[in-house]
Design an enzyme around this catalytic site. Sequence first.
Site, short mmCIF file in Angstrom:
data_model
loop_
_atom_site.label_atom_id
_atom_site.label_comp_id
_atom_site.label_asym_id
_atom_site.label_seq_id
_atom_site.Cartn_x
_atom_site.Cartn_y
_atom_site.Cartn_z
N GLN A 159 101.70 -49.92 -34.07
CA GLN A 159 100.48 -50.70 -34.29
C GLN A 159 99.91 -50.45 -35.68
O GLN A 159 99.58 -49.31 -36.01
CB GLN A 159 99.45 -50.27 -33.24
CG GLN A 159 98.11 -50.98 -33.34
CD GLN A 159 97.14 -50.48 -32.27
OE1 GLN A 159 97.04 -49.29 -32.03
NE2 GLN A 159 96.44 -51.39 -31.64
N GLY A 160 99.78 -51.52 -36.49
CA GLY A 160 99.23 -51.38 -37.84
C GLY A 160 97.81 -51.91 -37.91
O GLY A 160 97.58 -53.05 -38.34
N TYR A 161 96.87 -51.11 -37.46
CA TYR A 161 95.46 -51.53 -37.45
C TYR A 161 94.66 -50.74 -38.50
O TYR A 161 94.20 -51.26 -39.48
CB TYR A 161 94.84 -51.28 -36.06
CG TYR A 161 94.98 -52.41 -35.09
CD1 TYR A 161 96.04 -53.31 -35.17
CD2 TYR A 161 94.07 -52.58 -34.05
CE1 TYR A 161 96.17 -54.35 -34.24
CE2 TYR A 161 94.20 -53.61 -33.12
CZ TYR A 161 95.25 -54.49 -33.22
OH TYR A 161 95.36 -55.49 -32.31
N SER A 162 94.47 -49.42 -38.22
CA SER A 162 93.57 -48.62 -39.05
C SER A 162 94.08 -48.48 -40.47
O SER A 162 95.28 -48.51 -40.72
CB SER A 162 93.43 -47.22 -38.46
OG SER A 162 92.86 -47.28 -37.18
N GLU B 297 94.80 -52.56 -23.71
CA GLU B 297 94.79 -51.11 -23.55
C GLU B 297 94.10 -50.70 -22.26
O GLU B 297 94.25 -49.59 -21.80
CB GLU B 297 94.08 -50.44 -24.74
CG GLU B 297 94.93 -50.42 -25.97
CD GLU B 297 94.38 -49.49 -27.05
OE1 GLU B 297 93.16 -49.32 -27.11
OE2 GLU B 297 95.19 -48.98 -27.82
N SER C 225 101.04 -44.50 -34.77
CA SER C 225 101.82 -43.68 -33.85
C SER C 225 103.21 -44.25 -33.70
O SER C 225 103.37 -45.46 -33.60
CB SER C 225 101.20 -43.68 -32.44
OG SER C 225 99.84 -43.50 -32.51
N ASN D 48 83.97 -42.06 -29.39
CA ASN D 48 82.91 -42.08 -28.36
C ASN D 48 81.64 -42.74 -28.89
O ASN D 48 80.93 -43.41 -28.15
CB ASN D 48 82.60 -40.64 -27.90
CG ASN D 48 83.57 -40.18 -26.83
OD1 ASN D 48 84.61 -40.79 -26.61
ND2 ASN D 48 83.21 -39.09 -26.16
#
Lengths: 398, 370
Positions: free
Chosen positions: A128-131, A250, A167, A374
């Site tokens: 996953q290439g998000y952040s 998710e 990841s 959170n």
Amino acid sequence: MKLGFTPEQEAFRGEVAAWLEEQLSGPFAHIRGITSQTAMAEERHAWERALGAAGWSAIGWPARYGGRDADLAQQVIFAEEYARARAPGRLGHMGVELAGPTILHFGDDAQRQRFLPKISAGEEMWCQGYSEPGAGSDLANVRTKARLESGPDGRRWVIEGQKIWTSLAQFAQWCFVICRTEEGSRGREGLSYLLVPMDQPGIDVRPIRQMTGEADFNETFFDGAVTAEENVVGAPGDGWRVAMGTLAFERGVSTLAQQMQFRNELAQIVDAAKANGAAQDPLIRQRLAKAWRGLQIMRASALRMLSGADSGALSGPAFTYKIYWATWHRELGDLAMDVLGQSGEIAEGDDYAFDDLQRMYLFSRADTIYAGTNQIQRNLIAERALGLPKEPRGTGQQ
Amino acid sequence: MQFEFTEEQRLIQNMASEFFRDRGSSEALRAALESERGYDADIWRQMAQELGFAGLTVSDAYGGQGLGLVEAAIVYEQMGRTLLPSPMLGTGVLAATAIEHAGSETQKREWLPQLAGGNRCAALAVCGRGGAHGSARVDAVLEDGRVHGTYRFVLDAQAADLIIAAARRQDEVMLVALPRDGVEVERHVSLDLTRPHHTVRVRGVEPRWELPGSGAAALDVAIQRACILLAAEQTGAAAEALDRTVAYARERVQFGRAIGSFQAVKHRLADMMIQVEAAISAVYFAACSADEAPATLPQMASLAKVQATETLTFCAANMVQLHGGIGFTWEHDAHYFFKRARASATLFGSVAEHQERLAVHMGLEGEAVS
């Protein structure tokens, strides 16, 4: 409202359990019980292929894409048996739970034909290439850019930028990447959701060593990386909506598998407490009971969330589930260490490498950070579920 | 396996929600508390007789609705939003369940339809001087055919036409029916105004009848089922505390902004919602499990009770805090929620007691806290 299973469902359970037992005491005995994301990746890729070949990789998917059209009860049963058999952590998780459902819902037919069978067969792994370094909690601040150019085989996207916390990128054949495709756009506008092959010279994956000593995450650099023009999910510029859709997955059935892993961890802690006498300590007993309570509540919340998933609107637990499990798991890590006492501070061998509970203690610090901290979760609950006014935004966005 | 309400359960939810919204206003609550009985007899008659709420879980063979704990929890959750006092828990759950489990056929035929129909009320007297609930702690005695004992923390004794009392005969816990006029009932001024405690003094009273079944087993089942329904009620109260506090945080302006826009406030409200959702999950999981597999009732009762207690304690305390000064006044309803939370936390056993039971259920042997 019903929790029990029918005789047909119990028969399905028997079928699942028998297959898992045969495989995990036979050809895959050597990877039974592996919870690390990175250990024995090659063998676990073979396991993904075995799951795929037997039709167990993505049972909730339509049969024409390699699934079994399994209903919720069957998916619950599969997750329970998978954990009971101590089958290894899924290397194919990102493909089966995130990329696949996104392509199924937002992709076109050609994309479904091209990608879904390879995912369910356990052939192609995903990441996953998000952040990005400047786009963490403020994900819409993505700066990785992609532009369409002519190439030898037609038009293609050319990508420049950097992703982080990717990841399993070192094992993946494909990555879904949010890129800015409209020059000068800001925030949620002008983003596109691209599917990018990992095996190419324009991509450089560098592992990030984390506090556990392992490297589950990576930095991924895109320097002239390319993907074909048709590998955009949804319309160009509509990437934010698709990316948010992926995040909703998710909250899917993978939560059940995760809970089963949690149950195994609590059982290990209980065993340790019985063995070293911590189970006699009234305060430890209270905390173990509290952990057990949380486990039942997570199960019930996941079943509420999944049972109501077809109704469209997000129900209460869909908002509160992430922060609940993450916080619960982090407390479980603290509890594990308090049960183990000083023995928990010593590694078995000469390397900085720890056993399951010790690693869980360290890794669980990431649980309340990734996939929405959170603090971000509380904002989402307050603003989206409770309808409270938004925090005024700063103007310093780049 | 489908963990959401059925069509019928939704109808019950709508009916209960409408009724309590209509009859359970803040003014109605205050009027009930001012009245001599401590509850509104007209609202109770409607709940019990017209809507059948008194006999929700009493089997239909004895004039009840014959519903499961899930359906009953739905009603208790809605009732909990209003804090309306009534003899529902004491009569319809504690006393009726004890009679249904330990009573003779004749006793059940005579009394259950009366209780389920709301024509008569009954109370269950268990706690001795130590104040602990549960069959193991009964200290009243049955000697030479007469009951001697002081029962504390008895719910709904004032309204009761009959008192089902636990007493030891040698080593055995018996349940007997005491005539209301043979015993002395003292209603206490209680911290929680909505659920006053009573002390029942019994000085050598001859029971009207004895319940032939196992008193210990019936008591435990009655209290465990009451735990789940009390938890449902606590959950409703917590959800109401959240809703009212959210509404306040959206309208109250300080520093030129609604206070609900500040993270210090909105994060607390988010934490309240996380707690409420956990309690909803715990209560319906417990109710559904106990309906489907009655052997799980003891641990399910503790699960629901502990979570709902934590939830309501947290939400009621934050209701007071986030309302600021007004939340500390008698005029505002927040103190009713806060006090209900405190009293419910200890009713039928503390968090520590229930968690210790869960620890034993998990297979942790050792010195159980007594």
